[in-house]
Structures are given as structure tokens and as C-alpha cells.
Design a protein around this motif. Structure first.
Motif, mmCIF file in Angstrom:
data_model
loop_
_atom_site.group_PDB
_atom_site.id
_atom_site.type_symbol
_atom_site.label_atom_id
_atom_site.label_comp_id
_atom_site.label_asym_id
_atom_site.label_seq_id
_atom_site.Cartn_x
_atom_site.Cartn_y
_atom_site.Cartn_z
ATOM 1 N N PRO A 1 54.552 56.340 22.885
ATOM 2 C CA PRO A 1 53.382 57.206 22.685
ATOM 3 C C PRO A 1 53.658 58.605 23.213
ATOM 4 O O PRO A 1 54.676 58.850 23.876
ATOM 5 N N GLU A 2 52.766 59.535 22.931
ATOM 6 C CA GLU A 2 52.912 60.894 23.448
ATOM 7 C C GLU A 2 52.986 60.858 24.968
ATOM 8 O O GLU A 2 52.231 60.140 25.632
ATOM 9 N N ASN A 3 53.915 61.609 25.517
ATOM 10 C CA ASN A 3 54.191 61.654 26.960
ATOM 11 C C ASN A 3 54.845 60.369 27.481
ATOM 12 O O ASN A 3 55.074 60.240 28.694
ATOM 13 N N GLY A 4 55.176 59.418 26.585
ATOM 14 C CA GLY A 4 55.749 58.141 27.015
ATOM 15 C C GLY A 4 57.070 58.303 27.745
ATOM 16 O O GLY A 4 57.258 57.759 28.835
ATOM 17 N N LEU A 5 57.994 59.056 27.129
ATOM 18 C CA LEU A 5 59.307 59.250 27.753
ATOM 19 C C LEU A 5 59.188 60.059 29.037
ATOM 20 O O LEU A 5 59.933 59.833 29.995
ATOM 21 N N LEU A 6 58.251 60.996 29.054
ATOM 22 C CA LEU A 6 58.023 61.778 30.268
ATOM 23 C C LEU A 6 57.609 60.879 31.432
ATOM 24 O O LEU A 6 58.045 61.064 32.564
ATOM 25 N N TRP A 7 56.754 59.894 31.131
ATOM 26 C CA TRP A 7 56.299 58.994 32.187
ATOM 27 C C TRP A 7 57.419 58.080 32.664
ATOM 28 O O TRP A 7 57.501 57.747 33.848
ATOM 29 N N VAL A 8 58.288 57.671 31.745
ATOM 30 C CA VAL A 8 59.459 56.880 32.148
ATOM 31 C C VAL A 8 60.321 57.692 33.103
ATOM 32 O O VAL A 8 60.766 57.206 34.158
ATOM 33 N N LEU A 9 60.532 58.957 32.744
ATOM 34 C CA LEU A 9 61.328 59.846 33.583
ATOM 35 C C LEU A 9 60.659 60.061 34.936
ATOM 36 O O LEU A 9 61.327 60.064 35.984
ATOM 37 N N ARG A 10 59.343 60.215 34.925
ATOM 38 C CA ARG A 10 58.613 60.426 36.182
ATOM 39 C C ARG A 10 58.729 59.223 37.108
ATOM 40 O O ARG A 10 58.878 59.377 38.333
ATOM 41 N N VAL A 11 58.675 58.036 36.541
ATOM 42 C CA VAL A 11 58.804 56.813 37.359
ATOM 43 C C VAL A 11 60.201 56.736 37.971
ATOM 44 O O VAL A 11 60.357 56.426 39.159
ATOM 45 N N HIS B 1 57.716 83.635 24.115
ATOM 46 C CA HIS B 1 56.505 82.818 24.231
ATOM 47 C C HIS B 1 56.545 81.578 23.346
ATOM 48 O O HIS B 1 56.356 80.443 23.810
ATOM 49 N N ASP B 2 56.759 81.761 22.052
ATOM 50 C CA ASP B 2 56.679 80.645 21.110
ATOM 51 C C ASP B 2 57.776 79.611 21.350
ATOM 52 O O ASP B 2 57.518 78.400 21.286
ATOM 53 N N ALA B 3 58.994 80.081 21.615
ATOM 54 C CA ALA B 3 60.115 79.162 21.839
ATOM 55 C C ALA B 3 59.890 78.338 23.103
ATOM 56 O O ALA B 3 60.151 77.133 23.116
ATOM 57 N N PHE B 4 59.382 78.963 24.156
ATOM 58 C CA PHE B 4 59.140 78.238 25.403
ATOM 59 C C PHE B 4 58.035 77.204 25.229
ATOM 60 O O PHE B 4 58.155 76.067 25.683
ATOM 61 N N ASN B 5 56.958 77.581 24.546
ATOM 62 C CA ASN B 5 55.851 76.638 24.334
ATOM 63 C C ASN B 5 56.243 75.508 23.398
ATOM 64 O O ASN B 5 55.771 74.376 23.539
ATOM 65 N N GLU B 6 57.111 75.815 22.431
ATOM 66 C CA GLU B 6 57.603 74.762 21.536
ATOM 67 C C GLU B 6 58.442 73.749 22.319
ATOM 68 O O GLU B 6 58.344 72.537 22.094
ATOM 69 N N TYR B 7 59.251 74.249 23.239
ATOM 70 C CA TYR B 7 60.045 73.377 24.107
ATOM 71 C C TYR B 7 59.125 72.500 24.957
ATOM 72 O O TYR B 7 59.343 71.282 25.093
ATOM 73 N N ALA B 8 58.075 73.096 25.539
ATOM 74 C CA ALA B 8 57.138 72.350 26.376
ATOM 75 C C ALA B 8 56.422 71.268 25.564
ATOM 76 O O ALA B 8 56.221 70.144 26.042
ATOM 77 N N HIS B 9 56.077 71.594 24.324
ATOM 78 C CA HIS B 9 55.420 70.608 23.451
ATOM 79 C C HIS B 9 56.394 69.495 23.066
ATOM 80 O O HIS B 9 56.009 68.314 23.009
ATOM 81 N N HIS B 10 57.633 69.861 22.827
ATOM 82 C CA HIS B 10 58.650 68.887 22.428
ATOM 83 C C HIS B 10 58.862 67.840 23.523
ATOM 84 O O HIS B 10 59.110 66.660 23.228
ATOM 85 N N LEU B 11 58.760 68.266 24.785
ATOM 86 C CA LEU B 11 58.913 67.322 25.893
ATOM 87 C C LEU B 11 57.871 66.208 25.830
ATOM 88 O O LEU B 11 58.154 65.056 26.152
ATOM 89 N N ARG B 12 56.662 66.571 25.400
ATOM 90 C CA ARG B 12 55.575 65.584 25.351
ATOM 91 C C ARG B 12 55.722 64.611 24.192
ATOM 92 O O ARG B 12 55.142 63.527 24.201
ATOM 93 N N THR B 13 56.472 65.004 23.173
ATOM 94 C CA THR B 13 56.587 64.160 21.981
ATOM 95 C C THR B 13 57.941 63.457 21.882
ATOM 96 O O THR B 13 58.197 62.758 20.895
ATOM 97 N N LEU B 14 58.793 63.635 22.887
ATOM 98 C CA LEU B 14 60.092 62.953 22.875
ATOM 99 C C LEU B 14 59.903 61.440 22.852
ATOM 100 O O LEU B 14 59.087 60.892 23.577
ATOM 101 N N GLY B 15 60.661 60.770 22.000
ATOM 102 C CA GLY B 15 60.583 59.310 21.913
ATOM 103 C C GLY B 15 59.611 58.790 20.884
ATOM 104 O O GLY B 15 59.575 57.579 20.618
ATOM 105 N N GLU B 16 58.800 59.691 20.300
ATOM 106 C CA GLU B 16 57.880 59.239 19.247
ATOM 107 C C GLU B 16 58.679 58.935 17.980
ATOM 108 O O GLU B 16 59.690 59.580 17.699
ATOM 109 N N PRO B 17 58.255 57.936 17.163
ATOM 110 C CA PRO B 17 57.027 57.134 17.304
ATOM 111 C C PRO B 17 57.214 55.839 18.108
ATOM 112 O O PRO B 17 56.282 55.071 18.259
ATOM 113 N N MET B 18 58.454 55.598 18.609
ATOM 114 C CA MET B 18 58.661 54.370 19.376
ATOM 115 C C MET B 18 57.824 54.364 20.657
ATOM 116 O O MET B 18 57.350 53.324 21.101
#
Length: 237
Positions: free
Chosen positions: A71-81, A52-69
Motif C-alpha cells: 500500500p501507499e507508504n508501505g515500503l517506507l514503514w518497512v524501512l522505518r521498522v 521545486h517540482d523535481a524535489f516534490n516528485e522525489y518525495a511523492h515517489h518515496l510514498r508510492t515505492l512498492g505499489e501495487p504489491m
């Protein structure tokens, strides 16, 4: 006059050929983008075996990738585009090429070709459509709408995955979709290698076919492990 007509026909045919090649390259490149993404996504899904904890930590890490350059979810949105552009390009190229092939191919030739073609190649069109519909449901299920068919919470990534795949019909739907994905990847990998000029010899063709099987088994098999393990009780809360 005859010379002019011949010249125009050749120019038109040349343009059509270049357009077809461009569309095939578009399909190949966009397909390779998806293969890269699917490998990363599959690897992330396997974090469910860490608990549980490892999976949720991974999911949270995805949202913070690329910080602080970013914003939160920034890299995810680049990937989505990038994925959205690749999806539109892939579907557009597939539709246009399918339409051209249908217009240019005599019925008897099509029947003869289907006799010697593989199941993966024969189901590429309808399999692709089924995967597109599944993708829409998958996004509504886990990303956009976050629907929990079991009626539980949706703000806990691990619990959402676990409770969804505890339902046999959800696991079956997902497994069937992944089998369709595997068939699509097997033929798609071969087609991409052929389009990019990597199948010019008997040895290179054999390698391309083997690569198609490896990609299909690794990706589809990796995704199937998650619902199957939850359904069989191998993974628990």
C-alpha cells in the motif's frame, strides 16, 4: 574447590567475552545499516538542486515505492521498522559496552588512553546522545509533526525545506549536527571495520581509517550542502 572456582570464573569470563563480542557486532551491523540509509537519504536531499517540482516528485515517489504489491507508504514503514530496530539495538549495545568499559577500566588507564585517542573517539558517547536528540527534532520537523519554523505551509516538501533553512539559526543547528554526525561516522566506520576483523594488517588499518574519512566527508558534506546553498542563495524557489 580451587579447581571448581577457577572453572566457574573461566566460564563466566568466557560468557562475558562472547556477550561483549556480540554487542560489538550488533553495533557494527546496525551502524552499517544507518550508513546505507544515510547515503540514500543524502542523495535524495540533493534533489533540492533540481528545483521545486523535481524535489516534490522525489518525495511523492518515496510514498508510492512498492505499489501495487504494497500500500501507499508501505515500503517506507518497512524501512522505518528496520531503522527503529537498528537504532534500539545500536543504543542498547553502546550503553552496555560503555558501562562495562567504565567498570573494567582503571582511572589512570582511562586518562592515559584519552591523551592518545582522537577527538572523534572521545566524543562518541556524548556525540551519539546529541545526535539522538537531533534525530527526534528532525523527525518532528520534517516527518511526524512537520513544523515550519518560518510559519509557512508544511504540506509542500520543497517549501518546508527551503523556508526552514532560510532561517540562519536553523541552518546553523543543522550544520552543527551534521559535523557531529561526520565525527561519529568517522570513528564508527573504523570501529565497525575493527570489530568485523578488517584491520588485521597495517595496510587494512590505513584503508579503514581512510574509509572512515570518506564516509564522514561524503555523508556529512552532502547533507550540509543543502542548508548552506539555501542560506547563501545558491538554491532558490
Amino acid at each position: 574447590m580451587a579447581t571448581q572456582l577457577t572453572s566457574r570464573t573461566l566460564v563466566k569470563g568466557s560468557r562475558s567475552t562472547r556477550s561483549t563480542i556480540a554487542l560489538k557486532i550488533t553495533m557494527a551491523v546496525s551502524g552499517l545499516v544507518f550508513i546505507g540509509y544515510l547515503l540514500l537519504h543524502m542523495y535524495g536531499n540533493l534533489k533540492v538542486f533540481a528545483g521545486h517540482d523535481a524535489f516534490n516528485e522525489y518525495a511523492h515517489h518515496l510514498r508510492t515505492l512498492g505499489e501495487p504489491m504494497l500500500p501507499e507508504n508501505g515500503l517506507l514503514w518497512v524501512l522505518r521498522v528496520v531503522l527503529l530496530v537498528s537504532l534500539v539495538a545500536h543504543v542498547y549495545a553502546a550503553v552496555v559496552l560503555s558501562h562495562r568499559a567504565h567498570k573494567a577500566r582503571p582511572t589512570k588507564y582511562a586518562v592515559k588512553k584519552n591523551i592518545h585517542s582522537s577527538l572523534s573517539s572521545r566524543t562518541m558517547r556524548w556525540g551519539g546522545l546529541a545526535l539522538l536528540l537531533f534525530l527526534i527534532w528532525h523527525l518532528l520537523h520534517f516527518t511526524v509533526g512537520k513544523v515550519n519554523p518560518a510559519g509557512g505551509e508544511t504540506n509542500d516538501p520543497f517549501n518546508l525545506v527551503y523556508e526552514s533553512f532560510e532561517l540562519w539559526w536553523m541552518s546553523l543547528l543543522y550544520i552543527l549536527a551534521m559535523l557531529a554526525l561526520g565525527m561519529h561516522l568517522r570513528h564508527g566506520t573504523w570501529s565497525a571495520a575493527q570489530t568485523l576483523g578488517l584491520t588485521n594488517t597495517a595496510r587494512s588499518r590505513a584503508r579503514a581509517k581512510a574509509a572512515g574519512w570518506v564516509v564522514a566527508v561524503v555523508i556529512a558534506g552532502g547533507f550540509i550542502l543543502v542548508p548552506l546553498s539555501i542560506l547563501l542563495g545558491i538554491v532558490s524557489k
